[in-house]
Design an enzyme around this catalytic site. Structure first.
Site, PDB file in Angstrom:
ATOM      1  N   TYR A   1       0.861  -1.185   0.000  1.00  0.00           N
ATOM      2  CA  TYR A   1       0.000   0.000   0.000  1.00  0.00           C
ATOM      3  C   TYR A   1       0.896   1.234   0.000  1.00  0.00           C
ATOM      4  O   TYR A   1       1.899   1.264   0.720  1.00  0.00           O
ATOM      5  CB  TYR A   1      -0.880   0.015   1.260  1.00  0.00           C
ATOM      6  CG  TYR A   1      -1.639   1.317   1.446  1.00  0.00           C
ATOM      7  CD1 TYR A   1      -2.921   1.463   0.940  1.00  0.00           C
ATOM      8  CD2 TYR A   1      -1.044   2.405   2.105  1.00  0.00           C
ATOM      9  CE1 TYR A   1      -3.605   2.655   1.085  1.00  0.00           C
ATOM     10  CE2 TYR A   1      -1.731   3.594   2.247  1.00  0.00           C
ATOM     11  CZ  TYR A   1      -3.010   3.714   1.739  1.00  0.00           C
ATOM     12  OH  TYR A   1      -3.678   4.900   1.876  1.00  0.00           O
TER      13      TYR A   1
ATOM     14  N   GLU B   1      -3.376   7.587  -3.897  1.00  0.00           N
ATOM     15  CA  GLU B   1      -3.432   6.326  -3.157  1.00  0.00           C
ATOM     16  C   GLU B   1      -3.256   5.191  -4.145  1.00  0.00           C
ATOM     17  O   GLU B   1      -4.079   5.023  -5.050  1.00  0.00           O
ATOM     18  CB  GLU B   1      -4.763   6.183  -2.403  1.00  0.00           C
ATOM     19  CG  GLU B   1      -4.766   4.977  -1.477  1.00  0.00           C
ATOM     20  CD  GLU B   1      -6.072   4.840  -0.702  1.00  0.00           C
ATOM     21  OE1 GLU B   1      -7.144   4.735  -1.330  1.00  0.00           O
ATOM     22  OE2 GLU B   1      -5.999   4.833   0.537  1.00  0.00           O
TER      23      GLU B   1
END
Ligand code: GDP
Ligand code: MN
Length: 397
Positions: free
Chosen positions: A118, A206
């Site tokens: 991530y 993101e």
């Protein structure tokens, strides 16, 4: 301004960030055409069909599917285009899918050496610095990771005077457990990603997941990109990426009229000049025991035309049971605003079916109250904050 995944990837790619390659399609037939093209460019035989909507969690909702041949590309693209995709981030009724991204399959079959990470880039408002947040726990819901295993989320803050330093990018690669070729690739990836973030005036990136393939490539498989609206004037090409079909129609209309409008769930519509007063007005409504239906800053020029547009926008919300107008007359005189309100009211005639409470404070406030009281219109006026709050209560009880 939010972008679609395919647009975000275009920007990332232009800054040298390696992304999962793909092409966008609007129909099942087009999906097949671009899938063929993609096979020529990348050699991939398998394709991932990805719904393009402004919301994450698409995988879980059935908006991301693997196709192992062109027949499946056509079939799956046909299913996804036109569907109302429901994910944890969409309204309960879902979001209509108009486009799909046909992407190369980067999870090579039978591959056990892959890892999903991530990574996000965003502003830490407390320190006034950009930071990179990252985790070994990619591919899943980062909120879950934050709640149950917060020690697996790392952050790296960037000093704006010197930018991202080499040692920081290396620290990130190290903390993600990488070595050898993958380590070097990650350092390059982080560097390019940060350059992209600064270069396009983003307010959020993101990338979940960032994939490490078995041959040590680091690839952005997903891209959630939010650009800073206030910087769009510097990026005419990005401004064109706006997809108004993804935004709330009422907010799009307000924006076109130069009004700062945010739709909320309550019953008291607000029309206010200045963001600070708008916030205070929302507090006032809550204090009176109700919920605001919107945030609306009409800006400095509260003339009849603007007031009327604002009225019309507020009244499009079927939940609105009363409207509170709270205007401070500083540069703009209260009596002129009052006249504007009365004129707008006259113009709109029967369109207004809910009580209107007006509080005007500042230059010529008394005169303004007089104009409203003498207009013969069912507009309730107030000068003090408390009075306005009482009027709202009276009107709604
Ligand atoms: P999101 O669900 O909206 O976050 O969409 P993502 O772009 O993150 O995709 C969801 C999931 O689809 C990813 O976490 C992957 O597990 C899977 N996925 C994405 N690309 C590929 C691919 O090329 N091959 C395979 N097999 N799975 C993929
Ligand atoms: Mn994702």
């Amino acid at each position: 301004m939010n972008l679609h995944e395919f647009q975000g990837k275009q920007i990332l790619s232009s800054y040298g960030v390696r992304v999962q390659r793909g092409h966008v399609a609007n129909t099942a037939e087009e999906a097949v055409t671009v899938a063929k093209q993609l096979t020529e460019e990348t050699g991939t035989g398998w394709h991932v069909i990805k719904a393009q909507i402004h919301a994450g969690g698409r995988g879980k909702g059935g908006g991301v599917k693997l196709a192992k041949n062109l027949d499946q590309v056509k079939e799956i693209a046909g299913q996804i285009i036109g569907m109302d995709l429901i994910t944890p981030q969409t309204p309960p009724t879902g979001k209509r899918v108009n486009k799909v991204l046909i992407a190369e399959d980067v999870y090579y079959p039978g591959d056990s050496e892959i890892s999903e990470f991530y990574m996000s880039v965003l502003l830490n408002r407390a320190t006034g610095r950009n930071m990179i947040m990252y985790s070994t726990e990619g591919g899943m819901d980062i909120e879950e990771v934050a709640e149950h295993t917060p020690h697996l989320i790392f952050t790296e803050e960037i000093d704006p005077s010197v930018g991202l330093q080499g040692f920081q990018a290396r620290k990130i690669a190290f903390n993600l457990g990488l070595s050898g070729g993958a380590f070097k690739e990650m350092v390059k990836f982080v560097d390019a990603l940060y350059n992209a973030y600064v270069g396009c005036d983003a307010s959020m990136f993101e990338i979940n997941p960032v994939l490490k393939t078995s041959d040590d490539k680091i690839i952005a498989v997903d891209a959630k990109v939010t650009l800073d609206d206030n910087a769009l004037y510097r990026h005419a090409d990005y401004a064109e990426m706006r997809d108004v079909t993804e935004e709330r129609p009422i907010e799009v209309e307000a924006k076109a009229a130069g009004l700062n409008y945010v739709d909320l769930d309550g019953t008291v519509g607000c029309m206010v000049n200045g963001a600070g007063l708008a916030m205070a007005t929302m507090d006032l409504i809550k204090y009176a025991g109700f919920e605001p239906a919107n945030f609306l800053d009409v800006g400095g020029t509260a003339d009849a035309k603007r007031v009327e547009i604002a009225f019309r926008i507020i009244l499009k919300d079927p939940n609105v049971k009363a409207i509170l107008i709270n205007i401070f007359g500083g540069i703009v005189r209260c009596d002129r605003v009052a006249q504007g309100i009365v004129d707008a009211y006259k113009n709109m005639g029967d369109d207004i079916k809910v009580p209107i409470i007006v509080r005007l404070q500042g230059t010529n406030a008394d005169l303004a109250k007089q104009i409203i009281d003498e207009s013969g219109m069912p507009i309730l006026s107030a000068i003090e904050f408390q009075e306005a709050s009482d009027r709202v209560k009276e009107a709604l009880s």
